[in-house]
Design a protein around this motif. Structure first.
Motif, PDB file in Angstrom:
ATOM      1  N   TYR A  52      42.906  34.874  45.520  1.00 13.00           N
ATOM      2  CA  TYR A  52      41.487  34.776  45.891  1.00 13.00           C
ATOM      3  C   TYR A  52      40.915  36.161  46.166  1.00 13.00           C
ATOM      4  O   TYR A  52      41.499  36.957  46.896  1.00 13.00           O
ATOM      5  CB  TYR A  52      41.351  33.899  47.136  1.00 13.00           C
ATOM      6  CG  TYR A  52      39.939  33.508  47.476  1.00 13.00           C
ATOM      7  CD1 TYR A  52      39.315  32.464  46.808  1.00 13.00           C
ATOM      8  CD2 TYR A  52      39.239  34.177  48.474  1.00 13.00           C
ATOM      9  CE1 TYR A  52      38.014  32.085  47.127  1.00 13.00           C
ATOM     10  CE2 TYR A  52      37.943  33.808  48.795  1.00 13.00           C
ATOM     11  CZ  TYR A  52      37.335  32.763  48.124  1.00 13.00           C
ATOM     12  OH  TYR A  52      36.050  32.401  48.442  1.00 13.00           O
ATOM     13  N   SER A  53      39.748  36.431  45.595  1.00 15.21           N
ATOM     14  CA  SER A  53      39.171  37.760  45.744  1.00 15.21           C
ATOM     15  C   SER A  53      37.648  37.744  45.776  1.00 15.21           C
ATOM     16  O   SER A  53      36.994  37.402  44.789  1.00 15.21           O
ATOM     17  CB  SER A  53      39.626  38.676  44.599  1.00 15.21           C
ATOM     18  OG  SER A  53      38.981  39.937  44.681  1.00 15.21           O
ATOM     19  N   ARG A  85      36.278  36.139  32.885  1.00 14.29           N
ATOM     20  CA  ARG A  85      37.097  34.945  33.071  1.00 14.29           C
ATOM     21  C   ARG A  85      38.102  35.154  34.206  1.00 14.29           C
ATOM     22  O   ARG A  85      38.291  34.269  35.055  1.00 14.29           O
ATOM     23  CB  ARG A  85      37.840  34.594  31.777  1.00 14.29           C
ATOM     24  CG  ARG A  85      38.607  33.270  31.846  1.00 14.29           C
ATOM     25  CD  ARG A  85      39.505  33.090  30.633  1.00 14.29           C
ATOM     26  NE  ARG A  85      38.765  33.056  29.395  1.00 14.29           N
ATOM     27  CZ  ARG A  85      38.222  31.961  28.860  1.00 14.29           C
ATOM     28  NH1 ARG A  85      38.341  30.799  29.487  1.00 14.29           N
ATOM     29  NH2 ARG A  85      37.583  32.031  27.708  1.00 14.29           N
ATOM     30  N   HIS A  86      38.747  36.313  34.228  1.00 13.45           N
ATOM     31  CA  HIS A  86      39.705  36.618  35.298  1.00 13.45           C
ATOM     32  C   HIS A  86      39.028  36.599  36.660  1.00 13.45           C
ATOM     33  O   HIS A  86      39.574  36.066  37.636  1.00 13.45           O
ATOM     34  CB  HIS A  86      40.332  37.994  35.072  1.00 13.45           C
ATOM     35  CG  HIS A  86      41.142  38.102  33.829  1.00 13.45           C
ATOM     36  ND1 HIS A  86      41.238  39.268  33.098  1.00 13.45           N
ATOM     37  CD2 HIS A  86      41.903  37.179  33.160  1.00 13.45           C
ATOM     38  CE1 HIS A  86      42.016  39.069  32.044  1.00 13.45           C
ATOM     39  NE2 HIS A  86      42.433  37.810  32.063  1.00 13.45           N
ATOM     40  N   ILE A  87      37.854  37.187  36.740  1.00 15.89           N
ATOM     41  CA  ILE A  87      37.159  37.289  38.027  1.00 15.89           C
ATOM     42  C   ILE A  87      36.730  35.915  38.534  1.00 15.89           C
ATOM     43  O   ILE A  87      36.968  35.561  39.700  1.00 15.89           O
ATOM     44  CB  ILE A  87      35.944  38.225  37.899  1.00 15.89           C
ATOM     45  CG1 ILE A  87      36.415  39.667  37.709  1.00 15.89           C
ATOM     46  CG2 ILE A  87      35.038  38.119  39.136  1.00 15.89           C
ATOM     47  CD1 ILE A  87      35.313  40.641  37.353  1.00 15.89           C
ATOM     48  N   PRO A 113      42.428  42.578  45.774  1.00 14.19           N
ATOM     49  CA  PRO A 113      42.578  41.917  47.081  1.00 14.19           C
ATOM     50  C   PRO A 113      41.289  41.161  47.407  1.00 14.19           C
ATOM     51  O   PRO A 113      40.289  41.299  46.692  1.00 14.19           O
ATOM     52  CB  PRO A 113      42.772  43.097  48.032  1.00 14.19           C
ATOM     53  CG  PRO A 113      42.025  44.221  47.381  1.00 14.19           C
ATOM     54  CD  PRO A 113      42.239  44.038  45.896  1.00 14.19           C
ATOM     55  N   ASN A 114      41.331  40.378  48.469  1.00 16.04           N
ATOM     56  CA  ASN A 114      40.102  39.672  48.861  1.00 16.04           C
ATOM     57  C   ASN A 114      39.002  40.695  49.157  1.00 16.04           C
ATOM     58  O   ASN A 114      37.933  40.663  48.566  1.00 16.04           O
ATOM     59  CB  ASN A 114      40.350  38.771  50.067  1.00 16.04           C
ATOM     60  CG  ASN A 114      39.174  37.845  50.351  1.00 16.04           C
ATOM     61  OD1 ASN A 114      38.264  37.704  49.542  1.00 16.04           O
ATOM     62  ND2 ASN A 114      39.188  37.204  51.502  1.00 16.04           N
ATOM     63  N   TRP A 115      39.289  41.616  50.082  1.00 12.20           N
ATOM     64  CA  TRP A 115      38.360  42.715  50.386  1.00 12.20           C
ATOM     65  C   TRP A 115      39.153  43.996  50.592  1.00 12.20           C
ATOM     66  O   TRP A 115      40.183  43.990  51.259  1.00 12.20           O
ATOM     67  CB  TRP A 115      37.526  42.408  51.635  1.00 12.20           C
ATOM     68  CG  TRP A 115      36.593  41.245  51.429  1.00 12.20           C
ATOM     69  CD1 TRP A 115      36.696  40.014  51.978  1.00 12.20           C
ATOM     70  CD2 TRP A 115      35.431  41.221  50.595  1.00 12.20           C
ATOM     71  NE1 TRP A 115      35.677  39.200  51.551  1.00 12.20           N
ATOM     72  CE2 TRP A 115      34.873  39.919  50.701  1.00 12.20           C
ATOM     73  CE3 TRP A 115      34.811  42.165  49.764  1.00 12.20           C
ATOM     74  CZ2 TRP A 115      33.732  39.541  50.006  1.00 12.20           C
ATOM     75  CZ3 TRP A 115      33.657  41.779  49.083  1.00 12.20           C
ATOM     76  CH2 TRP A 115      33.129  40.489  49.205  1.00 12.20           C
ATOM     77  N   ARG A 116      38.651  45.084  50.057  1.00 10.28           N
ATOM     78  CA  ARG A 116      39.369  46.363  50.154  1.00 10.28           C
ATOM     79  C   ARG A 116      39.490  46.840  51.594  1.00 10.28           C
ATOM     80  O   ARG A 116      40.472  47.493  51.950  1.00 10.28           O
ATOM     81  CB  ARG A 116      38.687  47.423  49.283  1.00 10.28           C
ATOM     82  CG  ARG A 116      37.339  47.915  49.757  1.00 10.28           C
ATOM     83  CD  ARG A 116      36.704  48.904  48.783  1.00 10.28           C
ATOM     84  NE  ARG A 116      36.125  48.210  47.639  1.00 10.28           N
ATOM     85  CZ  ARG A 116      35.663  48.834  46.561  1.00 10.28           C
ATOM     86  NH1 ARG A 116      35.716  50.154  46.477  1.00 10.28           N
ATOM     87  NH2 ARG A 116      35.135  48.146  45.569  1.00 10.28           N
TER      88      ARG A 116
END
Length: 503
Positions: free
Chosen positions: A313-314, A280-282, A290-293
């Motif tokens: 946003y991730s 649900r969180h995702i 973060p969006n992208w590592r």
């Protein structure tokens, strides 16, 4: 006629001597009165919704028309029921010229008690088996008063009526008309003006796919077609979300179980938040990632806040979920997607990555802001967040599927329809899609955009009307055309969607 002259005097003072009094078109006052105007015309005049009309008419209404004289409340209301709405075979419609709308507040001791609203509008007639045609244009002045927290129109002045200019022509899109603009040449003109090679449009009406339209070229002198394939960037995420919801519906996955039961990334294996992260969180962008590592300073994955405590946003979250699902089910995610989603609804030209099945001659090559082609990368592994390859027709089929329940149980479909997270005022997130509530006509929109350099895409559906749009453009400038098209197709609802996303 004293009131008539008084209104003109007020407007003259406001616009000439005190133009600073005009409010910005993104102010609360402007937005509230635009909605109130729509109750008079969009609901009352255009749709003959008498209940909505009554809400905004003051008991002491005075209506002044430069050709048809004056009316009080009773006479004004009767003109709607006995004239405007009596003959559906010869029905007038009104469209506001949005850029002309202005609002000037009226204050007493610093408190707003009313407002003057001015603008231009165009009137059209719809006859059976005929194109909608413009009959006249005019100007209006509304005097609004605030009573018990409700805006009521107390005086209406409708004046300077004359034949429509060529500028306005028949540019109007009623619900029964599946034309984007007055003619295709206008779209082609806009593509050329903004150096946009192509746009593919999927139109959904009443929960079914009505039309696929394509304009321009996939690359130089090679026309786009219904089978043209676009890389749709983050429009991958709603696809991923519904594949996951299908797994949840059949009991193979859980919405609220810790994802750590099936997968743990080495970068976060010691995090105190590890076991708090859920699907649900995702899907609602509350993972804390973060969006992208690779965009962070240390290039490592980390929780930037506790999952479920706020929105961010991730793309990493969706990829994390893909890896967890693959580890539990022991099948590639793209195979699961084909089985659960693509094959059942006929998305025959949709793939997570390049393979021999894809006809490269159908690919809509990305273009930069100057209209020059960009060398495209052929990704060969699935990414749950990006790089999906699909057509406007296939993605439209997906949206139709979503609008009609997506084959999910009532319980799980209700989870999609529910606000899960708050991005900012007026914009929320459900599971996998942005959610805009409290739109005009009590409408709710679900939407998502996709944007990599040289490609701009958007998918949009309306919960109540079950209408929708898919817009794919192989251009860095594609968003310029989105705003125009969304406003044309969805009218006031579309304009509000565009406004909220531009703030």
């Amino acid at each position: 006629m004293k009131s008539y002259k008084l209104i003109f005097a007020i407007v003259l003072i406001l616009t000439v001597k005190n133009s600073i009094a005009q409010v910005a078109n993104n102010s609360n006052l402007f937005i509230e009165l635009k909605k109130a105007d729509s109750l008079i015309f969009n609901e009352g005049f255009n749709k003959c919704n008498y209940t909505a009309l009554k809400k905004v008419l003051h008991k002491d209404l005075e209506f002044f028309h430069d050709q048809n004289g004056t009316q009080n409340l009773e006479q004004f209301y009767k003109s709607f029921t006995n004239s405007i709405c009596s003959n559906r075979n010869f029905k007038p419609f009104r469209k506001l010229v949005n850029e002309t709308l202005k609002v000037f507040p009226l204050k007493n001791n610093g408190e707003i008690y009313g407002a003057i609203q001015t603008g231009k509008h165009i009137f059209y007639i719809k006859e059976p088996n005929k194109e909608l045609y413009a009959t006249e244009q005019g100007k209006f002045i509304h005097t609004w008063v605030l009573e018990n927290g409700q805006w009521k129109v107390k005086r209406i002045v409708s004046y300077e009526h004359k034949p429509p200019t060529k500028e306005y022509g028949t540019k109007f899109n009623a619900n029964y008309a599946y034309k984007l603009f007055d003619n295709d040449k206008e779209i082609e003109k806009l593509l050329k003006k903004h150096k946009i090679p192509s746009i593919a449009i999927g139109l959904i009406k009443n929960g079914s796919l009505q039309q696929i339209r394509t304009f321009g070229n996939r690359k130089s002198n090679q026309p786009i077609s219904n089978n043209s394939i676009y890389k749709v960037a983050s429009l991958t995420k709603p696809i991923t979300a519904f594949v996951v919801l299908k797994l949840i519906d059949e009991g193979s996955w859980s919405l609220d179980e810790p994802v750590s039961k099936y997968f743990i990334d080495e970068d976060i294996k010691h995090s105190k938040y590890l076991d708090k992260l859920t699907t649900r969180h995702i899907l609602s962008h509350q993972s804390g990632f973060p969006n992208w590592r690779h965009l962070t300073n240390d290039k490592k994955l980390s929780f930037q806040f506790e999952p479920g405590t706020k929105w961010q946003y991730s793309g990493e979250g969706f990829e994390y979920l893909r890896k967890a699902i693959e580890k539990k089910i022991r099948r590639p995610f793209e195979v699961i997607a084909q089985e659960k989603l693509f094959n059942p609804i006929g998305m025959n030209n949709t793939n997570f990555y390049w393979s021999n099945k894809i006809n490269e001659k159908q690919y809509a090559v990305e273009h930069d802001e100057n209209g020059k082609p960009i060398k495209h990368e052929k990704y060969t592994v699935a990414n749950a967040s990006a790089n999906l390859l699909t057509t406007a027709e296939d993605y439209s089929k997906f949206l139709v599927y979503v609008l009609n329940g997506a084959g999910l149980s009532e319980k799980n479909y209700a989870q999609f329809l529910k606000v899960q997270a708050h991005e900012k005022v007026g914009i929320h997130w459900s599971l996998g899609m942005q959610m805009l509530t409290n739109l005009p006509n009590n409408e709710t929109a679900f939407m998502h955009t996709g944007g990599d350099y040289g490609t701009k895409t958007i998918a949009l559906i309306l919960k109540n009307s079950k209408d929708g749009l898919v817009l794919f453009s192989n251009s860095e400038n594609g968003m310029v055309l989105w705003q125009k098209i969304i406003s044309e197709y969805f009218g006031e609802v579309g304009e509000e969607i565009v406004r909220r996303n531009l703030e």
